[in-house]
Write a protein that holds these residues in place. Structure first.
Motif, PDB file in Angstrom:
ATOM      1  N   ASP A   1      -1.855  -6.578   5.202  1.00 56.13           N
ATOM      2  CA  ASP A   1      -1.281  -5.935   4.026  1.00 56.13           C
ATOM      3  C   ASP A   1      -1.451  -6.849   2.819  1.00 56.13           C
ATOM      4  OD1 ASP A   1      -0.441  -3.784   5.507  1.00 56.13           O
ATOM      5  OD2 ASP A   1       1.522  -4.663   5.936  1.00 56.13           O
TER       6      ASP A   1
ATOM      7  N   GLY B   1      -6.392  -2.338  -3.345  1.00 58.25           N
ATOM      8  CA  GLY B   1      -5.464  -3.084  -2.493  1.00 58.25           C
ATOM      9  C   GLY B   1      -5.924  -4.484  -2.174  1.00 58.25           C
TER      10      GLY B   1
ATOM     11  N   ILE C   1       0.840  -1.199   0.000  1.00 55.98           N
ATOM     12  CA  ILE C   1       0.000   0.000   0.000  1.00 55.98           C
ATOM     13  C   ILE C   1       0.875   1.249   0.000  1.00 55.98           C
ATOM     14  CG2 ILE C   1      -1.647   1.371   1.322  1.00 55.98           C
ATOM     15  CD1 ILE C   1      -3.029  -0.946   0.117  1.00 55.98           C
TER      16      ILE C   1
ATOM     17  N   VAL D   1      -1.081  -4.701  -5.145  1.00 53.98           N
ATOM     18  CA  VAL D   1      -1.951  -3.533  -5.303  1.00 53.98           C
ATOM     19  C   VAL D   1      -2.010  -3.224  -6.796  1.00 53.98           C
ATOM     20  CG1 VAL D   1      -2.267  -1.071  -4.837  1.00 53.98           C
ATOM     21  CG2 VAL D   1      -1.421  -2.592  -3.035  1.00 53.98           C
TER      22      VAL D   1
END
Length: 486
Positions: A337, A328, A295, A341
């Motif tokens: 996470d 994302g 990200i 992306v």
């Protein structure tokens, strides 16, 4: 009295012949039951001889430089008169009540049953149906659902006029009698109007076919919104023999029937990109994995992309780099996470050099920023499926041609020179092959009717009073081009 009438008739006939004026077109444009047209003609004839009689005598008996100048002036006067008569005749056909009702009915039929790119099968059938009724020949299919029709002598010169046919995947929200009957599809950019206007031009030109000094090529093109229909039309031979080409687009920014255009760059070149930023899986000697935040890497790339225009581009060279999507892959519950992306966006400029420079820098910035954050990146510009659109650049002479036709046909209050816009058009692919080209707008804005919404809006509407005017402009542009180059 009979002898005098006979002499007047002979005089008028000889004058029409000497001035190269088409008597049939003159009668269509000016004569009426109360002979006002004949009175108009006699007045113009008197003016002509009162102003030019000395030069005409010189031309008859002497061959001097002033004689040649007078001859040029006479030719110019004759050409102007002929052009005026042509414009009047074309407008007269376009404004017949039966023409207006017919062209509106065509537009409404297409509007009720919109079809997306390369799905325009029913639209194709409708166009062929109307061309068959007119007796206009055509080749179909081209580019899957496209059509190339022609009116005129069948020989050179060849001038092209193009209309696009495809709709958009938008649910129509404007309420009116002829609202789209296909869920999730709508003619939200006016291509239904473009088809109707070009069919209207075909009807006018067929009516005046004996005046055409060459051939008008009518291109009905699929997939302007997506799929580069223009490029596929070219590959299938749509531009064969064509030496100049024109196209129009309806516009909510101009009042109904006002024509707008400009010389030089009118619409931007355009490309799209999709970048995938992926976390590298690295291990240290102690088998611990460093934290890598995709990200953060993608966010840094987005910020750096803005510097391409703000810090690298010439401020006088308008450019755009816009990130339009950021995915994302997570949601409100899963806060982990993401491994990848995905970014998507568009870039635009008014020259091929600038558009390709931007393309190169977008790839460099995304790949190198990803590397800084221990990620990898790939950037796809879709060039195999959808090449970058070149800018739409109007040839100066063809722009002047459109302007002259609009002024002669509609008057000085109905033409505007417009600024460049960052929108893109696949008409630019035709312009690359045929540089003698011009693109223009025809206004459909009418606040009373609600015709104020931009293209691609679910509330998009047009003022249909622009349709016969658009048909007349198309026809006059084509016929006058043939007159001047035939």
């Amino acid at each position: 009295m009979g002898a005098h009438l006979a002499l007047v008739t002979i005089f008028v006939t000889l004058l029409l012949h000497c001035c190269n004026i088409d008597y049939g077109a003159y009668v269509t444009a000016h004569l009426s039951s109360d002979l006002k047209g004949f009175q108009f003609f006699i007045e113009k004839t008197n003016d002509f001889f009162n102003n030019k009689k000395n030069d005409l005598l010189s031309n008859t008996f002497r061959g001097s430089p002033s004689n040649r100048t007078s001859s040029t002036t006479t030719t110019t006067t004759t050409t102007t008169t002929s052009t005026t008569l042509m414009s009047s005749s074309i407008l007269e056909i376009a404004r017949r009540p039966e023409t207006i009702e017919w062209i509106k009915s065509i537009r409404r039929e297409i509007h009720e049953y919109p079809e997306l790119a390369y799905e325009e099968f029913e639209t194709n059938r409708l166009i062929r149906r109307e061309l068959d009724r007119m007796g206009v020949g055509y080749r179909s299919p081209m580019a899957g659902t496209g059509i190339r029709a022609s009116v005129g002598t069948g020989g050179p010169p060849f001038v092209g006029v193009r209309a696009d046919m495809d709709a958009l995947p938008i649910q129509e929200l404007a309420e009116w009698e002829h609202k789209s009957k296909v869920a999730g599809k709508m003619h939200a950019c006016g291509h239904d109007a473009h088809v109707a206007m070009l069919l209207g031009a075909a009807k006018i030109l067929k009516n005046r076919e004996h005046h055409l000094k060459g051939t008008v090529v009518l291109l009905f093109q699929p997939a302007e919104e997506a799929g580069i229909g223009a490029k596929r039309m070219i590959e299938d031979g749509a531009l064969e023999d064509v030496e100049a080409i024109f196209a129009a687009h309806v516009s909510h920014q101009h009042p109904t029937s006002v024509i707008g255009s400009r010389s030089g760059p009118l619409l931007a070149g355009c490309g799209f990109f999709r970048a995938v930023i992926t976390r590298r899986e690295e291990s240290s000697a102690s088998h611990t994995t460093p934290h890598v935040d995709t990200i953060l890497a993608a966010s840094a790339a987005v910020i750096s992309l803005q510097n391409i225009v703000s810090r690298e581009a010439n401020p006088l060279d308008s450019q755009v780099v816009s990130v339009a999507s950021f995915n994302g892959g997570g949601n409100d519950i899963d806060m982990a996470d993401p491994k990848t992306v995905v970014l998507g966006g568009t870039f635009r400029a008014f020259s091929n050099a600038s558009i390709h420079q931007i393309r190169r820098r977008i790839e460099e910035v995304i790949v190198e920023q990803a590397s800084v954050y221990r990620c990898t990146a790939t950037v796809d510009f879709f060039e195999k499926k959808q090449p970058i659109y070149p800018p739409t650049v109007n040839d100066e002479q063809m722009y002047e041609h459109v302007k002259k036709v609009a002024l002669d046909l509609l008057g000085p209050n109905n033409f505007n020179e417009v600024p460049p816009m960052m929108g893109a058009e696949d008409f630019s692919f035709y312009s690359e092959v045929v540089p003698a080209s011009a693109f223009f707008y025809i206004g459909t804005r009418n606040e009373t009717l609600g015709s104020t919404h931009s293209g691609h809006s679910p509330y998009f509407m047009i003022d249909e009073n622009a349709l016969p005017v658009g048909a007349a402009v198309h026809a006059a542009i084509a016929e006058r081009y043939l007159n001047e180059h035939g």
